[in-house]
Design a protein around this motif. Sequence first.
Motif, PDB file in Angstrom:
ATOM      1  N   ASN A 336      51.389  43.365  41.994  1.00 15.04           N
ATOM      2  CA  ASN A 336      49.973  43.447  42.384  1.00 15.04           C
ATOM      3  C   ASN A 336      49.440  42.066  42.745  1.00 15.04           C
ATOM      4  O   ASN A 336      48.719  41.888  43.724  1.00 15.04           O
ATOM      5  CB  ASN A 336      49.106  44.003  41.248  1.00 15.04           C
ATOM      6  CG  ASN A 336      49.471  45.434  40.858  1.00 15.04           C
ATOM      7  OD1 ASN A 336      49.412  45.796  39.683  1.00 15.04           O
ATOM      8  ND2 ASN A 336      49.890  46.231  41.840  1.00 15.04           N
ATOM      9  N   ILE A 337      49.818  41.105  41.918  1.00 17.48           N
ATOM     10  CA  ILE A 337      49.310  39.751  42.145  1.00 17.48           C
ATOM     11  C   ILE A 337      49.897  39.160  43.417  1.00 17.48           C
ATOM     12  O   ILE A 337      49.226  38.458  44.168  1.00 17.48           O
ATOM     13  CB  ILE A 337      49.553  38.855  40.905  1.00 17.48           C
ATOM     14  CG1 ILE A 337      48.790  39.443  39.696  1.00 17.48           C
ATOM     15  CG2 ILE A 337      49.101  37.426  41.170  1.00 17.48           C
ATOM     16  CD1 ILE A 337      49.035  38.735  38.386  1.00 17.48           C
ATOM     17  N   ASP A 338      51.163  39.497  43.688  1.00 17.99           N
ATOM     18  CA  ASP A 338      51.766  39.053  44.951  1.00 17.99           C
ATOM     19  C   ASP A 338      50.955  39.575  46.139  1.00 17.99           C
ATOM     20  O   ASP A 338      50.791  38.896  47.153  1.00 17.99           O
ATOM     21  CB  ASP A 338      53.217  39.557  45.063  1.00 17.99           C
ATOM     22  CG  ASP A 338      54.158  38.764  44.159  1.00 17.99           C
ATOM     23  OD1 ASP A 338      53.720  37.712  43.631  1.00 17.99           O
ATOM     24  OD2 ASP A 338      55.309  39.204  43.964  1.00 17.99           O
ATOM     25  N   GLN A 339      50.476  40.803  46.015  1.00 19.59           N
ATOM     26  CA  GLN A 339      49.652  41.364  47.099  1.00 19.59           C
ATOM     27  C   GLN A 339      48.342  40.586  47.268  1.00 19.59           C
ATOM     28  O   GLN A 339      47.874  40.363  48.387  1.00 19.59           O
ATOM     29  CB  GLN A 339      49.351  42.842  46.830  1.00 19.59           C
ATOM     30  CG  GLN A 339      50.549  43.744  47.133  1.00 19.59           C
ATOM     31  CD  GLN A 339      50.429  45.124  46.513  1.00 19.59           C
ATOM     32  OE1 GLN A 339      49.491  45.392  45.756  1.00 19.59           O
ATOM     33  NE2 GLN A 339      51.382  45.989  46.825  1.00 19.59           N
ATOM     34  N   ALA A 353      47.571  30.797  42.340  1.00 25.11           N
ATOM     35  CA  ALA A 353      48.063  30.611  40.970  1.00 25.11           C
ATOM     36  C   ALA A 353      47.319  31.577  40.052  1.00 25.11           C
ATOM     37  O   ALA A 353      46.209  31.984  40.350  1.00 25.11           O
ATOM     38  CB  ALA A 353      47.831  29.171  40.525  1.00 25.11           C
ATOM     39  N   TRP A 354      47.973  31.959  38.924  1.00 23.85           N
ATOM     40  CA  TRP A 354      47.290  32.898  38.045  1.00 23.85           C
ATOM     41  C   TRP A 354      47.670  32.684  36.597  1.00 23.85           C
ATOM     42  O   TRP A 354      48.732  32.144  36.272  1.00 23.85           O
ATOM     43  CB  TRP A 354      47.556  34.353  38.450  1.00 23.85           C
ATOM     44  CG  TRP A 354      49.014  34.750  38.459  1.00 23.85           C
ATOM     45  CD1 TRP A 354      49.883  34.582  39.490  1.00 23.85           C
ATOM     46  CD2 TRP A 354      49.747  35.360  37.394  1.00 23.85           C
ATOM     47  NE1 TRP A 354      51.126  35.062  39.132  1.00 23.85           N
ATOM     48  CE2 TRP A 354      51.067  35.549  37.861  1.00 23.85           C
ATOM     49  CE3 TRP A 354      49.414  35.763  36.091  1.00 23.85           C
ATOM     50  CZ2 TRP A 354      52.057  36.125  37.066  1.00 23.85           C
ATOM     51  CZ3 TRP A 354      50.396  36.343  35.301  1.00 23.85           C
ATOM     52  CH2 TRP A 354      51.716  36.509  35.794  1.00 23.85           C
ATOM     53  N   LEU A 355      46.802  33.127  35.732  1.00 23.47           N
ATOM     54  CA  LEU A 355      47.044  33.145  34.292  1.00 23.47           C
ATOM     55  C   LEU A 355      46.456  34.425  33.732  1.00 23.47           C
ATOM     56  O   LEU A 355      45.458  34.933  34.250  1.00 23.47           O
ATOM     57  CB  LEU A 355      46.364  31.946  33.607  1.00 23.47           C
ATOM     58  CG  LEU A 355      46.955  30.551  33.852  1.00 23.47           C
ATOM     59  CD1 LEU A 355      46.038  29.478  33.258  1.00 23.47           C
ATOM     60  CD2 LEU A 355      48.353  30.456  33.225  1.00 23.47           C
ATOM     61  N   LYS A 356      47.099  34.933  32.689  1.00 22.07           N
ATOM     62  CA  LYS A 356      46.473  36.033  31.952  1.00 22.07           C
ATOM     63  C   LYS A 356      46.088  35.492  30.581  1.00 22.07           C
ATOM     64  O   LYS A 356      46.709  34.565  30.082  1.00 22.07           O
ATOM     65  CB  LYS A 356      47.461  37.188  31.802  1.00 22.07           C
ATOM     66  CG  LYS A 356      47.715  37.912  33.122  1.00 22.07           C
ATOM     67  CD  LYS A 356      48.684  39.072  32.965  1.00 22.07           C
ATOM     68  CE  LYS A 356      48.828  39.812  34.280  1.00 22.07           C
ATOM     69  NZ  LYS A 356      49.801  40.919  34.170  1.00 22.07           N
ATOM     70  N   ASP A 388      41.705  39.128  30.188  1.00 22.14           N
ATOM     71  CA  ASP A 388      41.171  38.652  31.477  1.00 22.14           C
ATOM     72  C   ASP A 388      42.296  38.092  32.340  1.00 22.14           C
ATOM     73  O   ASP A 388      43.270  37.523  31.825  1.00 22.14           O
ATOM     74  CB  ASP A 388      40.130  37.545  31.268  1.00 22.14           C
ATOM     75  CG  ASP A 388      38.807  38.106  30.746  1.00 22.14           C
ATOM     76  OD1 ASP A 388      38.689  39.349  30.662  1.00 22.14           O
ATOM     77  OD2 ASP A 388      37.912  37.297  30.424  1.00 22.14           O
ATOM     78  N   LEU A 389      42.123  38.264  33.647  1.00 22.63           N
ATOM     79  CA  LEU A 389      43.061  37.698  34.619  1.00 22.63           C
ATOM     80  C   LEU A 389      42.346  36.558  35.344  1.00 22.63           C
ATOM     81  O   LEU A 389      41.217  36.725  35.788  1.00 22.63           O
ATOM     82  CB  LEU A 389      43.473  38.789  35.617  1.00 22.63           C
ATOM     83  CG  LEU A 389      44.271  38.362  36.848  1.00 22.63           C
ATOM     84  CD1 LEU A 389      45.670  37.885  36.464  1.00 22.63           C
ATOM     85  CD2 LEU A 389      44.365  39.536  37.843  1.00 22.63           C
ATOM     86  N   LEU A 411      38.377  42.395  45.350  1.00 17.47           N
ATOM     87  CA  LEU A 411      38.619  42.865  43.986  1.00 17.47           C
ATOM     88  C   LEU A 411      37.497  43.793  43.519  1.00 17.47           C
ATOM     89  O   LEU A 411      37.739  44.819  42.886  1.00 17.47           O
ATOM     90  CB  LEU A 411      38.755  41.676  43.030  1.00 17.47           C
ATOM     91  CG  LEU A 411      40.091  40.919  43.153  1.00 17.47           C
ATOM     92  CD1 LEU A 411      40.007  39.568  42.453  1.00 17.47           C
ATOM     93  CD2 LEU A 411      41.232  41.761  42.571  1.00 17.47           C
ATOM     94  N   ALA A 412      36.271  43.431  43.880  1.00 20.00           N
ATOM     95  CA  ALA A 412      35.134  44.251  43.467  1.00 20.00           C
ATOM     96  C   ALA A 412      35.258  45.650  44.054  1.00 20.00           C
ATOM     97  O   ALA A 412      34.960  46.656  43.403  1.00 20.00           O
ATOM     98  CB  ALA A 412      33.826  43.600  43.929  1.00 20.00           C
ATOM     99  N   LYS A 413      35.708  45.701  45.309  1.00 17.82           N
ATOM    100  CA  LYS A 413      35.891  46.984  45.968  1.00 17.82           C
ATOM    101  C   LYS A 413      37.027  47.758  45.282  1.00 17.82           C
ATOM    102  O   LYS A 413      36.864  48.928  44.915  1.00 17.82           O
ATOM    103  CB  LYS A 413      36.233  46.735  47.442  1.00 17.82           C
ATOM    104  CG  LYS A 413      35.786  47.832  48.365  1.00 17.82           C
ATOM    105  CD  LYS A 413      36.010  47.419  49.817  1.00 17.82           C
ATOM    106  CE  LYS A 413      36.089  48.671  50.692  1.00 17.82           C
ATOM    107  NZ  LYS A 413      36.433  48.347  52.077  1.00 17.82           N
ATOM    108  N   ASP A 414      38.163  47.053  45.091  1.00 18.03           N
ATOM    109  CA  ASP A 414      39.317  47.710  44.474  1.00 18.03           C
ATOM    110  C   ASP A 414      38.982  48.236  43.084  1.00 18.03           C
ATOM    111  O   ASP A 414      39.462  49.290  42.678  1.00 18.03           O
ATOM    112  CB  ASP A 414      40.487  46.708  44.343  1.00 18.03           C
ATOM    113  CG  ASP A 414      41.068  46.324  45.706  1.00 18.03           C
ATOM    114  OD1 ASP A 414      40.692  46.961  46.710  1.00 18.03           O
ATOM    115  OD2 ASP A 414      41.877  45.368  45.755  1.00 18.03           O
TER     116      ASP A 414
END
Lengths: 587, 587
Positions: A336-339, A353-356, A388-389, A411-414
Amino acid sequence: MKRSLVNEIKNIEIGEKIKLNGWVQRRRDLGGLIFIDLRDVSGFVQIVFNPDVSKEALRTADTLRTEFVIEAIGEVVRRDESQVNKNNEFGHLEVIVEDVTILSKAATPPFQISDDNINEDIKLKYRYVDLKRQELQNILRLRHKTTKAVREFLDNEMFVDIETPFLSKSTPEGARDYLVPSRIHEGEFYALPQSPQIYKQLLMLGGFERYYQIVKCFRDEDLRADRQPEFTQIDIEKSFTDQEDIIEMNERLISHVMKEVKGLDVLLPFPRMTYDTAMNEYGVDKPDTRFDMKLNDLSDFSKTVDFKVFKSTVENGGVVKAIVVKNQASEYSRKNIDQLEAFVKNYDAKGLAWLKYNEEGFTGPIAKFFGESEQSELKNLLNVEENDLVLFVADKPSVVHASLGNLRNKLAKDLGLLDKNQYNFVWITDWPLFEYDEERGRYIAAHHPFTSPKKEDEGLLETDPTKAKANAYDIVLNGYELGGGSIRISNPELQEKMFKALGFSDEERDKQFGFLIEAFKYGAPPHGGIAYGLDRFVMLLAGTDNIRDVIAFPKTTSASDLMMKSPSTVSKEQLEELNIEIIKTKE
Amino acid sequence: MKRSLVNEIKNIEIGEKIKLNGWVQRRRDLGGLIFIDLRDVSGFVQIVFNPDVSKEALRTADTLRTEFVIEAIGEVVRRDESQVNKNNEFGHLEVIVEDVTILSKAATPPFQISDDNINEDIKLKYRYVDLKRQELQNILRLRHKTTKAVREFLDNEMFVDIETPFLSKSTPEGARDYLVPSRIHEGEFYALPQSPQIYKQLLMLGGFERYYQIVKCFRDEDLRADRQPEFTQIDIEKSFTDQEDIIEMNERLISHVMKEVKGLDVLLPFPRMTYDTAMNEYGVDKPDTRFDMKLNDLSDFSKTVDFKVFKSTVENGGVVKAIVVKNQASEYSRKNIDQLEAFVKNYDAKGLAWLKYNEEGFTGPIAKFFGESEQSELKNLLNVEENDLVLFVADKPSVVHASLGNLRNKLAKDLGLLDKNQYNFVWITDWPLFEYDEERGRYIAAHHPFTSPKKEDEGLLETDPTKAKANAYDIVLNGYELGGGSIRISNPELQEKMFKALGFSDEERDKQFGFLIEAFKYGAPPHGGIAYGLDRFVMLLAGTDNIRDVIAFPKTTSASDLMMKSPSTVSKEQLEELNIEIIKTKE
């Protein structure tokens, strides 16, 4: 006997006769009787053909098919309690037909009006069939209701509706013009107006003080899904005004429209946000404020960490920002994050970049770059909570803003955070006066060349124009620019400085705008105004995201009318009269 | 402190302060004081600069010239009874200025706004100066009042205001189109609409039932004094209607407009006249019924007389008609009558015969051709009285009608028989369905190809189309066509017959109107409508005979905008993008 509309049946006594005209919406045959839903502009009602009342009418009814146009005369009766159609306003009544006439037969329509799975090109080709669809009927009526409310308000405020020319003049500033060859003046052209901007300013010079017009404008630009080559503007201009006055009046205008069209009370005044705040916190100049998920600036933090990507970005003049997607960490897989990363790459981001975050702290590929105290600082800076992501982009500001701003909206839409029935208006103020145009390789007016700089920034025009802020304002609704305007330059010397800052030579300036600068010499009142995009406004009021739904006869994204087959070839004689010929570049 | 409009001064207590913004209309210096008439959109009022109140304001006042834009703050006082300006609504008040600011200086205008002797081209070049003229201000406001009244009425009648496209399709029927080259579709063109006729019919097919629009239309025709390349139409269409219904509704519409705009009650219903009666009795299809002077048919009489010119005209299928100019014989010398003869020659008349009548009987060059009993018969036929002048034309009907019809209008104007404040509406009905087009060498639709024939004349389409009458109607006001319309063809087979009668091959018809004929197959309600020429309507309501007075930014008779200098040349790049080039035919 006079025709009644279906909704006038309410005013007719039970047992009295009524004459209805309309379309056959539905037919059912049952026990030797025929039941038809007859539809007109005001609604539909069941009419009944009974052999005991008229055998002839029943015979005719037997030939009726969907969309036949008929006239029916009969007695209004009350339906049995058990038979009442609760889905119809007139479902407790029906008409026992004594006499029926077929006004027009109808071939089987090219598609079922209620079928949602029809290719849009087919619907556009048979637009007159699709227009019967209740949704389109409602939207175009809502559009009229909107313009009516706008007119009511402006008429009351003593604004004068004045028509300005369509056969206007081409000016190289702004978008590409649609041209109209002149037959009388060989080799010369009119241009269809991109807006009545210059005319409305001239009306202010002409002493009208308050002008409005709801008017078509034209731009020959490459079309996107939400653009049409011709679009409608609610155009307003006022003399002896300032930004506060324009904003205050427009809030009352919008409030009136919301009340009349949607029955909603909106809270005044609307919030305001500077352009810089909008860009910094929402990444875009038209923030959707229905949800939070703002951009957090981590640039200072990034300077202090060992994570090279962040650190070097900031050292090289870039920024690092992050958005926090609340309580969604467990929902987003790596894939999902790759998308999401692929999405931000559309906006030139090099990566995402991301963190959970969970009770054990941050996890994710870059977690290892942050020590315990840094993680703790990050937690505080971002206010993260369990599950949180966090999504980061590090780049030059324009890329970070575009990436995260658009990602935020996606993201808000999704995530279903957008409530169609919530209307969040916000004014964006303090716009830059200029912006850089990559194509032209020079600065251009961010709004248009007649927008005034902030009083305190007038000096910057000659020293550092790019720092100057404008007396310009946009009204944004739910992430869409609804309208925008400015206080204009009313001083001819300042206008000349503006053209100089825009890189005009005196000659170019005089050729294009000489008459306007001249006009300002004969006593120019201070003035300003606004223009709304009516199509978009109606789109938002109607809750549709297809611009073609709010236009009776829209064009495709290649600017074609599929119904009329326009544009089309014309005769040699027509072109000869216009002294033009076609250059063939393709076979 | 908030700005007040001049007319708000009525609501301010004597002794209270007011802040005004506006233009310097007039300045007088008297006894050390300066008096200025300050004008804004709502009127003008005298403001006074007195050194005892503010020396600084007086010093600024001394620099003020006509059309400077200023802001003035001061105390509202009552003027001495002897000083009251009776020509101004606010002439009993004045403002003693405490503080004044110059908002804009003004150069000496290129002409005096009140000067009536300025060449119109100069006024059009500086239109923004001329627009300050009170007359133009009033007319453009009256125009808005008119459209507002029209909208009010139609909104109440449940009509929906729907916008139709400007980038439309060229059709060879009708006038010459303005074309718009397509950039995307090489070698193809849009056309600007001559009217929304086809679109409004499609809206009826689409189930809207009641449509209106106040909309610009375009015709690239050689311009006459009262024509503009772009003009505004009030366009109306209704389903499930007939001629009676349209006429009745439009009478109420016009009555509403006359009441709202002019404060006048018009008598309903309006008189009606068939097209044949109008032509026979008034010589034109838009009779001015404010005065009499009808055309008298003397063809039967002429057969019996010895005057060869009359007799042979009738024997060869022509007609002889005369108008009687009451009580003017003594005012018209031979030379005057020669001028009238020159006038009718413009309409192809070969001559203008005349007689005067007084107590001794008829006199004049042709009197000798009539014996005593013939003179007596003529006297009775024409109802002549002492001092009447009789003017005859003998020719084929079209020449007689055009000559005498236009002569009648000219005489009424010359003799001052026209009362601008009298509004004579008349419906002209029963129009021919076809008319002969000299240029095309074939019959064309008199109204347009979608106009329905009278029910009883449908058969004539295939046998003798030129005899067919149409369900068409014009509304005429004081000799001007205000609007016209028809009940349309809603049966696709009848529409095909119509195109055949117009000489279309099946192929041409399908190419141009195939989609429309197709559209009618899916259930067409009977429908009809009308379109008004708004510019002309406003012209008549405003009592001006210059069409440019009712348009904010009009074009000249060569379709030029002298202010913007449009049309104009455009860049090579623009033309290349459109795949067109200019053919040079002149040096």
